[in-house]
Scaffold this motif. Structure first.
Motif, PDB file in Angstrom:
ATOM      1  N   GLY A 164     -20.801  18.759   2.050  1.00  0.00           N
ATOM      2  CA  GLY A 164     -22.034  19.154   1.540  1.00  0.00           C
ATOM      3  C   GLY A 164     -22.045  20.381   0.550  1.00  0.00           C
ATOM      4  N   MET A 165     -21.719  21.355   1.015  1.00  0.00           N
ATOM      5  CA  MET A 165     -21.242  22.497   0.150  1.00  0.00           C
ATOM      6  C   MET A 165     -20.587  22.511  -1.207  1.00  0.00           C
ATOM      7  SD  MET A 165     -23.046  25.074   1.390  1.00  0.00           S
ATOM      8  CE  MET A 165     -21.926  26.682   0.582  1.00  0.00           C
ATOM      9  N   MET A 166     -19.405  21.569  -1.179  1.00  0.00           N
ATOM     10  CA  MET A 166     -18.509  21.423  -2.176  1.00  0.00           C
ATOM     11  C   MET A 166     -18.903  20.256  -2.887  1.00  0.00           C
ATOM     12  SD  MET A 166     -14.879  21.931  -0.561  1.00  0.00           S
ATOM     13  CE  MET A 166     -14.973  20.860   0.963  1.00  0.00           C
ATOM     14  N   LEU A 167     -19.382  19.170  -2.497  1.00  0.00           N
ATOM     15  CA  LEU A 167     -19.648  18.123  -3.218  1.00  0.00           C
ATOM     16  C   LEU A 167     -21.305  17.492  -3.273  1.00  0.00           C
ATOM     17  CD1 LEU A 167     -16.624  15.941  -1.982  1.00  0.00           C
ATOM     18  CD2 LEU A 167     -16.663  17.095  -4.048  1.00  0.00           C
ATOM     19  N   GLY A 168     -21.998  18.210  -2.426  1.00  0.00           N
ATOM     20  CA  GLY A 168     -23.194  17.653  -2.333  1.00  0.00           C
ATOM     21  C   GLY A 168     -24.248  17.378  -3.694  1.00  0.00           C
ATOM     22  N   ARG A 175     -37.314  16.297   1.308  1.00  0.00           N
ATOM     23  CA  ARG A 175     -38.629  16.850   2.013  1.00  0.00           C
ATOM     24  C   ARG A 175     -38.557  17.468   3.256  1.00  0.00           C
ATOM     25  NH1 ARG A 175     -42.320  14.683   5.680  1.00  0.00           N
ATOM     26  NH2 ARG A 175     -40.880  12.882   5.864  1.00  0.00           N
ATOM     27  N   VAL A 176     -37.714  16.964   4.093  1.00  0.00           N
ATOM     28  CA  VAL A 176     -37.357  17.841   5.218  1.00  0.00           C
ATOM     29  C   VAL A 176     -36.010  18.798   5.495  1.00  0.00           C
ATOM     30  CG1 VAL A 176     -36.695  17.445   7.881  1.00  0.00           C
ATOM     31  CG2 VAL A 176     -38.203  15.734   6.534  1.00  0.00           C
ATOM     32  N   SER A 177     -35.157  18.450   4.661  1.00  0.00           N
ATOM     33  CA  SER A 177     -34.248  19.544   4.503  1.00  0.00           C
ATOM     34  C   SER A 177     -33.407  19.593   3.206  1.00  0.00           C
ATOM     35  CB  SER A 177     -33.027  18.973   5.816  1.00  0.00           C
ATOM     36  OG  SER A 177     -32.067  19.884   5.787  1.00  0.00           O
ATOM     37  N   PRO A 178     -33.964  20.381   2.462  1.00  0.00           N
ATOM     38  CA  PRO A 178     -33.327  20.394   0.983  1.00  0.00           C
ATOM     39  C   PRO A 178     -31.799  20.498   0.750  1.00  0.00           C
ATOM     40  CG  PRO A 178     -35.315  21.771   1.317  1.00  0.00           C
ATOM     41  CD  PRO A 178     -34.674  21.430   2.699  1.00  0.00           C
ATOM     42  N   LYS A 179     -31.184  20.915   1.706  1.00  0.00           N
ATOM     43  CA  LYS A 179     -29.568  21.010   1.559  1.00  0.00           C
ATOM     44  C   LYS A 179     -28.615  20.180   2.014  1.00  0.00           C
ATOM     45  CE  LYS A 179     -30.031  26.327   1.934  1.00  0.00           C
ATOM     46  NZ  LYS A 179     -29.541  27.723   2.409  1.00  0.00           N
ATOM     47  N   LYS A 180     -29.314  19.281   2.885  1.00  0.00           N
ATOM     48  CA  LYS A 180     -28.660  18.171   3.494  1.00  0.00           C
ATOM     49  C   LYS A 180     -28.463  17.183   2.491  1.00  0.00           C
ATOM     50  CE  LYS A 180     -29.405  19.100   8.205  1.00  0.00           C
ATOM     51  NZ  LYS A 180     -30.138  20.296   8.175  1.00  0.00           N
ATOM     52  N   SER A 181     -27.140  16.571   2.374  1.00  0.00           N
ATOM     53  CA  SER A 181     -26.765  15.456   1.037  1.00  0.00           C
ATOM     54  C   SER A 181     -26.228  14.241   1.921  1.00  0.00           C
ATOM     55  CB  SER A 181     -25.882  16.258   0.369  1.00  0.00           C
ATOM     56  OG  SER A 181     -24.677  16.515   0.623  1.00  0.00           O
ATOM     57  N   TRP A 182     -26.253  13.144   1.179  1.00  0.00           N
ATOM     58  CA  TRP A 182     -25.453  12.154   1.363  1.00  0.00           C
ATOM     59  C   TRP A 182     -23.918  12.161   1.213  1.00  0.00           C
ATOM     60  CZ3 TRP A 182     -27.581   7.945   3.571  1.00  0.00           C
ATOM     61  CH2 TRP A 182     -28.912   7.727   3.506  1.00  0.00           C
ATOM     62  N   GLU A 183     -23.675  13.171   0.499  1.00  0.00           N
ATOM     63  CA  GLU A 183     -22.149  13.261   0.340  1.00  0.00           C
ATOM     64  C   GLU A 183     -21.526  13.963   1.559  1.00  0.00           C
ATOM     65  OE1 GLU A 183     -23.589  12.951  -3.867  1.00  0.00           O
ATOM     66  OE2 GLU A 183     -24.345  13.839  -1.917  1.00  0.00           O
ATOM     67  N   GLY A 184     -22.422  14.963   1.916  1.00  0.00           N
ATOM     68  CA  GLY A 184     -22.093  15.856   3.103  1.00  0.00           C
ATOM     69  C   GLY A 184     -22.213  15.004   4.352  1.00  0.00           C
ATOM     70  N   ALA A 185     -23.079  13.934   4.639  1.00  0.00           N
ATOM     71  CA  ALA A 185     -22.982  13.109   5.670  1.00  0.00           C
ATOM     72  C   ALA A 185     -21.858  12.243   5.703  1.00  0.00           C
ATOM     73  CB  ALA A 185     -24.343  12.196   5.812  1.00  0.00           C
ATOM     74  N   ALA A 186     -21.471  11.601   4.543  1.00  0.00           N
ATOM     75  CA  ALA A 186     -20.346  10.615   4.552  1.00  0.00           C
ATOM     76  C   ALA A 186     -18.897  11.401   4.839  1.00  0.00           C
ATOM     77  CB  ALA A 186     -20.236  10.230   2.720  1.00  0.00           C
ATOM     78  N   GLY A 187     -18.776  12.900   4.240  1.00  0.00           N
ATOM     79  CA  GLY A 187     -17.804  13.696   4.799  1.00  0.00           C
ATOM     80  C   GLY A 187     -17.670  13.826   6.143  1.00  0.00           C
ATOM     81  N   GLY A 188     -18.727  14.148   6.766  1.00  0.00           N
ATOM     82  CA  GLY A 188     -18.900  14.379   8.265  1.00  0.00           C
ATOM     83  C   GLY A 188     -18.649  13.252   8.815  1.00  0.00           C
ATOM     84  N   PHE A 189     -19.152  12.011   8.403  1.00  0.00           N
ATOM     85  CA  PHE A 189     -18.691  10.484   9.331  1.00  0.00           C
ATOM     86  C   PHE A 189     -17.051  10.314   9.182  1.00  0.00           C
ATOM     87  CE2 PHE A 189     -23.123   9.728   9.787  1.00  0.00           C
ATOM     88  CZ  PHE A 189     -23.295   8.586  10.577  1.00  0.00           C
TER      89      PHE A 189
END
Length: 272
Positions: A164-168, A175-189
């Motif tokens: 998320g830091m690199m590609l987010g 609305r709930v968490s401004p820093k969390k991204s789909w790219e970060g979630a995909a990388g984590g998965f």
């Protein structure tokens, strides 16, 4: 840099204490998470009381929560029969009785939020004990179950943050968490599944398909656990749930994903 060092040192002891307690035996693990359950309940109730003004039952709610945890851990270790868990159903009712004598303006709101704290914290932590012995067989202990659980969860969390830091670019739920991204979630998965594959290679008797299923459940529900805790903090206008863990915040900040993933994984274990 100093904050990174503090965060790293705290993280090392945090991981070492959990993995160490699992390897030492069910009694050690249960004792550690008894303390963690106690500390997390107190943190939650104090946060609610200080930031929202709701007169939660801090003492009685915490006692009820840790008693539920204690009953569950003893049942999972086969020290007491599973039937004694029905006592847990009575404990929340005591909160209603206590509220009769508190003379507060919002008694049902107070009880409701207190019970939410118990459901949110004490029950998931209690469920961790059953993952160690899902078959409830006397003197049976499966430390690998929880080690795999935490390895996958921590791998997902770490690489979701780094990716998320690199590609987010696209926010997951701004609305709930401004820093969390789909790219970060995909990388984590992706890295979480990689961790499951490596574990399957190391532990030859475990089918990768089963581990992959567990990994997907851990990461899916862990993500929602993280978002729910972010929603809680945003509604109370706080950055961290506490400051007990230097560089990491509070207990809820560290266990938010665990609280949602644990019941789902236990259900998965029981079904397969």
């Amino acid at each position: 840099m100093n904050n990174l060092i503090v965060r790293t040192v705290t993280g090392f002891f945090f991981v070492a204490s959990i993995i160490g307690s699992i390897l030492l035996g069910h009694g050690w693990f249960s004792a550690l998470f008894f303390v963690i359950t106690l500390a997390t309940l107190v943190e939650f109730f104090r946060l609610i009381k200080q930031r929202s003004g709701v007169e939660v039952q801090l003492i009685t709610g915490t006692i009820a929560g840790v008693l539920i945890y204690l009953l569950a851990s003893l049942a999972a270790m086969q020290i007491i029969a599973l039937k004694y868990l029905v006592i847990s159903l009575v404990l929340p009712l005591i909160l209603f009785l206590y509220e009769l004598f508190r003379k507060k303006e919002t008694p049902f709101l107070n009880v409701s939020v207190t019970i939410v704290g118990i459901i949110y914290i004490a029950i998931p932590f209690s469920a961790l004990n059953f993952i160690l012995n899902p078959g409830l067989v006397a003197e049976e202990y499966h430390p690998a179950n929880l080690i795999v659980f935490f390895v996958i969860l921590w791998t997902y969390d770490t690489f979701a943050y780094l990716t998320g830091m690199m590609l987010g670019r696209h926010r997951l739920l701004e609305r709930v968490s401004p820093k969390k991204s789909w790219e970060g979630a995909a990388g984590g998965f992706l890295f979480g599944l990689l961790a499951a594959w490596i574990v399957a290679l190391i532990m030859h008797r475990i089918d990768f398909a089963i581990l992959a299923g567990e990994a997907l459940i851990i990461m899916f529900f862990g993500t929602f656990g993280d978002l729910v805790e972010s929603l809680l903090k945003r509604s109370l206008n706080v950055k961290d749930s506490g400051n007990i863990l230097p560089g990491h915040g509070g207990m809820l900040d560290r266990f938010d994903a665990v609280l949602f993933a644990t019941p789902a994984v236990l259900i998965y274990y029981l079904l397969i």
